[in-house]
Design an enzyme around this catalytic site. Structure first.
Site, PDB file in Angstrom:
ATOM      1  N   THR A  74       0.836  -1.200   0.000  1.00 36.49           N
ATOM      2  CA  THR A  74       0.000   0.000   0.000  1.00 36.49           C
ATOM      3  C   THR A  74       0.872   1.252   0.000  1.00 36.49           C
ATOM      4  O   THR A  74       0.682   2.166  -0.817  1.00 36.49           O
ATOM      5  CB  THR A  74      -0.931   0.025   1.232  1.00 36.49           C
ATOM      6  OG1 THR A  74      -1.743  -1.154   1.207  1.00 36.49           O
ATOM      7  CG2 THR A  74      -1.822   1.257   1.234  1.00 36.49           C
ATOM      8  N   ASN A 153      -5.677 -10.483  -6.592  1.00 31.23           N
ATOM      9  CA  ASN A 153      -5.858 -11.019  -5.244  1.00 31.23           C
ATOM     10  C   ASN A 153      -7.182 -11.746  -5.047  1.00 31.23           C
ATOM     11  O   ASN A 153      -7.299 -12.590  -4.183  1.00 31.23           O
ATOM     12  CB  ASN A 153      -5.747  -9.886  -4.217  1.00 31.23           C
ATOM     13  CG  ASN A 153      -6.600  -8.690  -4.565  1.00 31.23           C
ATOM     14  OD1 ASN A 153      -6.435  -8.089  -5.627  1.00 31.23           O
ATOM     15  ND2 ASN A 153      -7.529  -8.365  -3.693  1.00 31.23           N
ATOM     16  N   GLN A 181       0.592 -10.288  -4.695  1.00 36.06           N
ATOM     17  CA  GLN A 181       0.107 -11.675  -4.688  1.00 36.06           C
ATOM     18  C   GLN A 181       1.012 -12.619  -5.464  1.00 36.06           C
ATOM     19  O   GLN A 181       0.948 -13.836  -5.279  1.00 36.06           O
ATOM     20  CB  GLN A 181      -1.306 -11.750  -5.284  1.00 36.06           C
ATOM     21  CG  GLN A 181      -2.378 -11.124  -4.426  1.00 36.06           C
ATOM     22  CD  GLN A 181      -2.629 -11.872  -3.130  1.00 36.06           C
ATOM     23  OE1 GLN A 181      -2.292 -13.044  -2.975  1.00 36.06           O
ATOM     24  NE2 GLN A 181      -3.225 -11.186  -2.164  1.00 36.06           N
ATOM     25  N   SER A 201       4.641  -7.085  -0.494  1.00 37.36           N
ATOM     26  CA  SER A 201       4.438  -7.134   0.963  1.00 37.36           C
ATOM     27  C   SER A 201       4.972  -8.454   1.508  1.00 37.36           C
ATOM     28  O   SER A 201       4.681  -9.517   0.949  1.00 37.36           O
ATOM     29  CB  SER A 201       2.953  -7.069   1.311  1.00 37.36           C
ATOM     30  OG  SER A 201       2.430  -5.780   1.091  1.00 37.36           O
ATOM     31  N   HIS A 203       4.056  -9.974   4.299  1.00 37.07           N
ATOM     32  CA  HIS A 203       3.089 -10.822   5.006  1.00 37.07           C
ATOM     33  C   HIS A 203       2.230 -11.673   4.075  1.00 37.07           C
ATOM     34  O   HIS A 203       1.475 -12.536   4.530  1.00 37.07           O
ATOM     35  CB  HIS A 203       2.194  -9.985   5.933  1.00 37.07           C
ATOM     36  CG  HIS A 203       1.167  -9.157   5.224  1.00 37.07           C
ATOM     37  ND1 HIS A 203      -0.158  -9.521   5.162  1.00 37.07           N
ATOM     38  CD2 HIS A 203       1.263  -7.990   4.554  1.00 37.07           C
ATOM     39  CE1 HIS A 203      -0.834  -8.594   4.491  1.00 37.07           C
ATOM     40  NE2 HIS A 203       0.009  -7.657   4.112  1.00 37.07           N
ATOM     41  N   THR A 242      13.632   5.623  10.994  1.00 36.61           N
ATOM     42  CA  THR A 242      14.482   4.516  11.427  1.00 36.61           C
ATOM     43  C   THR A 242      13.931   3.197  10.913  1.00 36.61           C
ATOM     44  O   THR A 242      12.727   2.940  11.006  1.00 36.61           O
ATOM     45  CB  THR A 242      14.574   4.491  12.971  1.00 36.61           C
ATOM     46  OG1 THR A 242      15.092   5.745  13.399  1.00 36.61           O
ATOM     47  CG2 THR A 242      15.468   3.367  13.463  1.00 36.61           C
ATOM     48  N   CYS A 328     -10.298  -7.497   1.195  1.00 38.41           N
ATOM     49  CA  CYS A 328      -9.772  -6.461   2.068  1.00 38.41           C
ATOM     50  C   CYS A 328     -10.898  -5.598   2.601  1.00 38.41           C
ATOM     51  O   CYS A 328     -10.715  -4.836   3.521  1.00 38.41           O
ATOM     52  CB  CYS A 328      -8.777  -5.622   1.313  1.00 38.41           C
ATOM     53  SG  CYS A 328      -7.485  -6.645   0.634  1.00 38.41           S
TER      54      CYS A 328
HETATM   55  C1  LIG Z   1      -2.487  -7.326   0.054  1.00 36.16           C
HETATM   56  C2  LIG Z   1      -2.379  -6.549  -1.191  1.00 36.16           C
HETATM   57  C3  LIG Z   1      -2.068  -5.185  -1.172  1.00 36.16           C
HETATM   58  C4  LIG Z   1      -1.876  -4.421   0.119  1.00 36.16           C
HETATM   59  O1  LIG Z   1      -0.787  -4.902   0.839  1.00 36.16           O
HETATM   60  P1  LIG Z   1      -0.502  -4.323   2.297  1.00 36.16           P
HETATM   61  O2  LIG Z   1       0.540  -5.219   2.838  1.00 36.16           O
HETATM   62  O3  LIG Z   1      -1.787  -4.389   3.046  1.00 36.16           O
HETATM   63  O4  LIG Z   1      -0.039  -2.917   2.128  1.00 36.16           O
HETATM   64  C5  LIG Z   1      -1.955  -4.534  -2.373  1.00 36.16           C
HETATM   65  N1  LIG Z   1      -2.138  -5.174  -3.540  1.00 36.16           N
HETATM   66  C6  LIG Z   1      -2.443  -6.475  -3.598  1.00 36.16           C
HETATM   67  C7  LIG Z   1      -2.625  -7.142  -4.917  1.00 36.16           C
HETATM   68  C8  LIG Z   1      -2.577  -7.209  -2.426  1.00 36.16           C
HETATM   69  O5  LIG Z   1      -2.903  -8.494  -2.495  1.00 36.16           O
END
Ligand SMILES: *Cc1c(COP(=O)(O)O)cnc(C)c1O
Length: 381
Positions: A74, A153, A181, A201, A203, A242, A328
């Site tokens: 994001t 996604n 993704q 990202s 995560h 930081t 989301c």
């Molecule tokens: C999850 C996702 C985001 C957002 O990622 P964040 O880690 O929440 O900032 C943006 N684009 C796609 C395609 C995603 O799957």
């Protein structure tokens, strides 16, 4: 209460225990600020950050000096779009995106767009792929930025990024891709794909939350972007503040693991996803699989059950965690713009759920979940 089986890995993933292990020392003994250049605490933190930068770069075929750490996709998307919408020195610039971008692209565009800027939102076909000839028509000398989501996604459809990158190069257009993704699930290589700007990202690929990257090509062309935040000048002045060393170390480790294990993990996950769909379709005749069946993320299954609302279905499915409609934004009631773009009516979009399988799901869990889903749909229809 027993926890449900987690089948929502497109929203986030559990952190790999090896990633957690790698992060731990950077909370305690090695807590230094990588910006401190006068002592060992700073040096060891800085060395760890630079190792992570190489690990992230290696996964996407970039070089370490092309990686900027951010809080995630994001933020990365926002920095990119902010620059091209507010600092691009051409009159009446044009932008091209697809209609199935993530909200982390569509919302910044919505908020940044000025009157003299023209935005082309490419439509997609029933499978979620852009129309290449429409893109060929829209790309022009006035295109300031072409931005396309690498893999969607919701429906998992993968764009033909390398072919699009080739065209963008021919036409001298900058090519940006939200690859949140894709990276960690399928091979992504910025050289092969001819992408100039890419966002990720941690995560979404078994790394920690709140950390990610922005890839900016250094040569041919050299992409230069203006910062959104100012301060100590970290990350080449592009992202002051930081650094979150433990998260960066974890992100690096997650990339290292993905590089060596992604192929086998994705192969196994695809078999589970196909098994899941086979069981569900075997028991329920009234179901539609959305997305491009030939070129889809291996873990994603997006299913419409015309006989039942997904909000109702998802709340009834107490033993499995899935996403109803748009992931989301499960809170808001708007039917997914992605599903509408591939031709679903509002009503059908509201009858759609997404399953995202992960590397820790077992065949037993998948078999159970598919049967349980099918039985629940039968019960409610
Ligand atoms: C999850 C996702 C985001 C957002 O990622 P964040 O880690 O929440 O900032 C943006 N684009 C796609 C395609 C995603 O799957």
């Amino acid at each position: 209460m027993k926890r449900p089986i987690f089948l929502d890995h497109n929203s986030t993933t559990p952190t790999d225990s090896r990633v957690v292990e790698a992060m731990l020392p950077y909370f305690t003994d090695a807590f230094g600020n990588p910006g401190s250049s006068t002592h060992k605490f700073g040096w060891e933190a800085n060395a760890a950050v630079e190792t992570a930068r190489e690990q992230v770069a290696a996964l996407i075929g970039a070089s370490a000096d092309e990686i900027i750490f951010t809080s995630g996709t994001t933020e990365s998307n926002n920095v990119v779009l902010h620059h091209y919408f507010t600092k691009y020195g051409v009159e009446n610039p044009e932008f091209i995106f697809s209609s199935i971008e993530h909200k982390a692209v569509l919302e910044p565009i919505h908020s940044l767009k000025k009157h003299n800027q023209i935005i082309h939102l490419l439509s997609v076909d029933g499978q979620g792929n852009i129309d290449f000839s429409e893109l060929e028509k829209q790309l022009s000398g006035k295109t300031a930025l072409l931005g396309l989501i690498y893999a969607n996604n919701e429906i998992g459809t993968i764009q033909d990024i390398a072919k699009i990158g080739e065209l963008a190069k021919e036409r001298n257009a900058l090519f940006f891709s939200d690859a949140a993704q894709a990276v960690g699930k399928i091979p992504v290589n910025v050289e092969h794909d001819k992408v100039d700007i890419l966002t990720i990202s941690a995560h979404k690929m078994y790394g920690p939350k709140g950390i990610g990257a922005l890839y900016l090509r250094r040569k041919k062309p050299r992409v230069s972007i203006s910062p959104l935040t100012f301060g100590g000048g970290q990350e080449k002045g592009l992202r002051s503040g930081t650094l979150n060393v433990p998260a960066i170390v974890g992100f690096g480790k997650a990339c290292e693991i993905a590089k060596s294990e992604m192929e086998s993990d994705s192969g196994r996950i695809k078999i589970l996803r196909d098994l899941f769909e086979e069981i569900v379709c075997g028991k329920i005749s009234d179901v539609q699989i959305n997305g491009n069946k030939k070129n889809r993320l291996p873990n994603t299954s997006n299913l419409t059950f015309p006989s039942i609302k997904s909000s109702k279905l998802a709340s009834e499915l107490k033993q499995i965690a899935v996403s109803a409609g748009s992931a989301c934004l499960s809170a808001d009631n708007e039917p997914s713009h992605v599903l509408k773009s591939i031709g679903l009516t509002d009503e059908w979009a509201r009858k759609t759920i997404r399953i995202g399988i992960g590397k820790y799901n077992t065949p037993e869990e998948i078999e159970f979940s598919a049967n349980y889903l099918a039985e629940t749909v039968q019960k409610l229809s």
